[in-house]
Design a protein around this motif. Structure first.
Motif, PDB file in Angstrom:
ATOM      1  N   GLN A  91       0.814  -1.211   0.000  1.00  0.00           N
ATOM      2  CA  GLN A  91       0.000   0.000   0.000  1.00  0.00           C
ATOM      3  C   GLN A  91       0.850   1.264   0.000  1.00  0.00           C
ATOM      4  N   PHE A  92       1.920   1.271   0.809  1.00  0.00           N
ATOM      5  CA  PHE A  92       2.691   2.496   0.976  1.00  0.00           C
ATOM      6  C   PHE A  92       4.142   2.141   1.273  1.00  0.00           C
ATOM      7  N   LEU A  93       5.046   2.905   0.703  1.00  0.00           N
ATOM      8  CA  LEU A  93       6.472   2.672   0.885  1.00  0.00           C
ATOM      9  C   LEU A  93       7.163   4.006   1.121  1.00  0.00           C
ATOM     10  N   VAL A  94       7.964   4.073   2.149  1.00  0.00           N
ATOM     11  CA  VAL A  94       8.782   5.255   2.445  1.00  0.00           C
ATOM     12  C   VAL A  94      10.235   4.794   2.433  1.00  0.00           C
ATOM     13  N   ARG A  95      11.060   5.531   1.725  1.00  0.00           N
ATOM     14  CA  ARG A  95      12.485   5.193   1.639  1.00  0.00           C
ATOM     15  C   ARG A  95      13.288   6.454   1.889  1.00  0.00           C
ATOM     16  N   ILE A  96      14.286   6.347   2.736  1.00  0.00           N
ATOM     17  CA  ILE A  96      15.206   7.449   2.995  1.00  0.00           C
ATOM     18  C   ILE A  96      16.591   6.956   2.583  1.00  0.00           C
ATOM     19  N   THR A  97      17.164   7.626   1.608  1.00  0.00           N
ATOM     20  CA  THR A  97      18.463   7.196   1.111  1.00  0.00           C
ATOM     21  C   THR A  97      19.560   7.553   2.105  1.00  0.00           C
ATOM     22  N   GLU A  98      20.698   6.949   1.923  1.00  0.00           N
ATOM     23  CA  GLU A  98      21.841   7.236   2.782  1.00  0.00           C
ATOM     24  C   GLU A  98      22.211   8.715   2.721  1.00  0.00           C
ATOM     25  N   GLN A  99      21.929   9.367   1.590  1.00  0.00           N
ATOM     26  CA  GLN A  99      22.210  10.786   1.425  1.00  0.00           C
ATOM     27  C   GLN A  99      21.128  11.677   2.028  1.00  0.00           C
ATOM     28  N   GLY A 100      20.025  11.087   2.515  1.00  0.00           N
ATOM     29  CA  GLY A 100      18.978  11.855   3.174  1.00  0.00           C
ATOM     30  C   GLY A 100      17.778  12.186   2.317  1.00  0.00           C
ATOM     31  N   ALA A 101      17.760  11.768   1.059  1.00  0.00           N
ATOM     32  CA  ALA A 101      16.600  12.020   0.200  1.00  0.00           C
ATOM     33  C   ALA A 101      15.439  11.126   0.639  1.00  0.00           C
ATOM     34  N   VAL A 102      14.231  11.698   0.646  1.00  0.00           N
ATOM     35  CA  VAL A 102      13.031  10.963   1.040  1.00  0.00           C
ATOM     36  C   VAL A 102      12.215  10.650  -0.208  1.00  0.00           C
ATOM     37  N   GLN A 103      11.817   9.399  -0.318  1.00  0.00           N
ATOM     38  CA  GLN A 103      10.954   8.968  -1.410  1.00  0.00           C
ATOM     39  C   GLN A 103       9.754   8.257  -0.807  1.00  0.00           C
ATOM     40  N   MET A 104       8.549   8.636  -1.244  1.00  0.00           N
ATOM     41  CA  MET A 104       7.328   7.994  -0.776  1.00  0.00           C
ATOM     42  C   MET A 104       6.519   7.562  -1.979  1.00  0.00           C
ATOM     43  N   THR A 105       5.930   6.375  -1.897  1.00  0.00           N
ATOM     44  CA  THR A 105       5.091   5.871  -2.976  1.00  0.00           C
ATOM     45  C   THR A 105       3.851   5.226  -2.373  1.00  0.00           C
ATOM     46  N   ALA A 106       2.687   5.579  -2.918  1.00  0.00           N
ATOM     47  CA  ALA A 106       1.425   4.928  -2.559  1.00  0.00           C
ATOM     48  C   ALA A 106       1.019   4.051  -3.735  1.00  0.00           C
ATOM     49  N   PHE A 107       0.441   2.903  -3.438  1.00  0.00           N
ATOM     50  CA  PHE A 107       0.092   1.926  -4.464  1.00  0.00           C
ATOM     51  C   PHE A 107      -1.422   1.730  -4.519  1.00  0.00           C
ATOM     52  N   ASP A 108      -1.932   1.429  -5.721  1.00  0.00           N
ATOM     53  CA  ASP A 108      -3.362   1.165  -5.881  1.00  0.00           C
ATOM     54  C   ASP A 108      -3.681  -0.250  -5.403  1.00  0.00           C
ATOM     55  N   SER A 109      -4.937  -0.644  -5.510  1.00  0.00           N
ATOM     56  CA  SER A 109      -5.373  -1.943  -4.990  1.00  0.00           C
ATOM     57  C   SER A 109      -4.736  -3.123  -5.723  1.00  0.00           C
ATOM     58  N   ASN A 110      -4.155  -2.879  -6.896  1.00  0.00           N
ATOM     59  CA  ASN A 110      -3.472  -3.933  -7.642  1.00  0.00           C
ATOM     60  C   ASN A 110      -1.970  -3.953  -7.377  1.00  0.00           C
ATOM     61  N   GLY A 111      -1.497  -3.061  -6.499  1.00  0.00           N
ATOM     62  CA  GLY A 111      -0.082  -3.012  -6.179  1.00  0.00           C
ATOM     63  C   GLY A 111       0.754  -2.198  -7.137  1.00  0.00           C
ATOM     64  N   HIS A 112       0.095  -1.404  -8.008  1.00  0.00           N
ATOM     65  CA  HIS A 112       0.812  -0.535  -8.943  1.00  0.00           C
ATOM     66  C   HIS A 112       0.973   0.858  -8.330  1.00  0.00           C
ATOM     67  N   PRO A 113       2.110   1.531  -8.582  1.00  0.00           N
ATOM     68  CA  PRO A 113       2.304   2.891  -8.041  1.00  0.00           C
ATOM     69  C   PRO A 113       1.191   3.819  -8.514  1.00  0.00           C
ATOM     70  N   ALA A 114       0.551   4.509  -7.566  1.00  0.00           N
ATOM     71  CA  ALA A 114      -0.525   5.454  -7.887  1.00  0.00           C
ATOM     72  C   ALA A 114      -0.088   6.893  -7.626  1.00  0.00           C
ATOM     73  N   TRP A 115       0.873   7.063  -6.739  1.00  0.00           N
ATOM     74  CA  TRP A 115       1.348   8.392  -6.365  1.00  0.00           C
ATOM     75  C   TRP A 115       2.756   8.237  -5.810  1.00  0.00           C
ATOM     76  N   SER A 116       3.601   9.196  -6.093  1.00  0.00           N
ATOM     77  CA  SER A 116       4.924   9.152  -5.499  1.00  0.00           C
ATOM     78  C   SER A 116       5.442  10.561  -5.265  1.00  0.00           C
ATOM     79  N   MET A 117       6.357  10.683  -4.338  1.00  0.00           N
ATOM     80  CA  MET A 117       7.005  11.941  -4.027  1.00  0.00           C
ATOM     81  C   MET A 117       8.461  11.635  -3.711  1.00  0.00           C
ATOM     82  N   PRO A 118       9.445  12.216  -4.272  1.00  0.00           N
ATOM     83  CA  PRO A 118       9.253  13.117  -5.405  1.00  0.00           C
ATOM     84  C   PRO A 118       8.743  12.339  -6.613  1.00  0.00           C
TER      85      PRO A 118
END
Length: 120
Positions: A91-118
Motif C-alpha cells: 500500500q505504501f512505501l517510504v524510503r530514505i536514502t543514505e544521502q537523506g533524500a526521502v521517497q514515498m510511494t502509494a500503491f493502488d489496490s493492484n499493487g501498482h504505483p498510484a502516487w509518489s514523491m518526489p
C-alpha cells in the motif's frame, strides 16, 4: 541455597514454549544469519527480527506469512518502511536514502504505483 546461574549457553537454536507445549518463539540462524520469530498459537511466524546477509529487518506478518509492515535497511544504507493492506498487497512505501533524500510511494489496490514523491 541459591540456584547456580550459568554465564552462557551455547546452541544453534533456542525455542520458547507456552504452558500447553506450543512453540511461541524461535531464535535460530536462518541461512547463517540470526533470526527471531515470534509465533502465533498455530505456530506461524507473525513477527520477525532478522539479519538478511547482514542487513537488519523487522517484519509483522499475516497468518499466511504475507508482509503487513516491514522496516529495514538496505546494503547501501537506505532505510525503508513498507505498509501492506490486510490482503498483503503493498500500500505504501517510504524510503530514505543514505544521502537523506526521502521517497514515498502509494500503491493502488493492484499493487501498482498510484502516487509518489518526489515524482518519478
Amino acid at each position: 541455597m541459591g540456584k547456580r546461574i550459568r554465564k552462557s549457553v551455547n546452541a544453534e537454536q533456542f525455542c520458547v514454549f507456552d504452558s500447553d507445549g506450543n512453540m511461541r518463539a524461535w531464535l535460530h540462524a536462518f541461512g547463517g544469519d540470526p533470526r527471531l520469530d515470534l509465533l502465533d498459537e498455530n505456530g506461524r511466524a507473525r513477527a520477525t527480527v532478522a539479519l538478511d546477509k547482514g542487513v537488519p529487518t523487522i517484519s509483522l506478518l499475516r497468518a499466511d506469512g504475507k508482509l503487513l509492515l516491514g522496516l529495514g535497511v538496505s546494503a547501501e544504507g537506505d532505510t525503508g518502511i513498507s505498509i501492506a493492506r490486510s490482503d498483503g498487497t503493498l500500500q505504501f512505501l517510504v524510503r530514505i536514502t543514505e544521502q537523506g533524500a526521502v521517497q514515498m510511494t502509494a500503491f493502488d489496490s493492484n499493487g501498482h504505483p498510484a502516487w509518489s514523491m518526489p515524482t518519478q
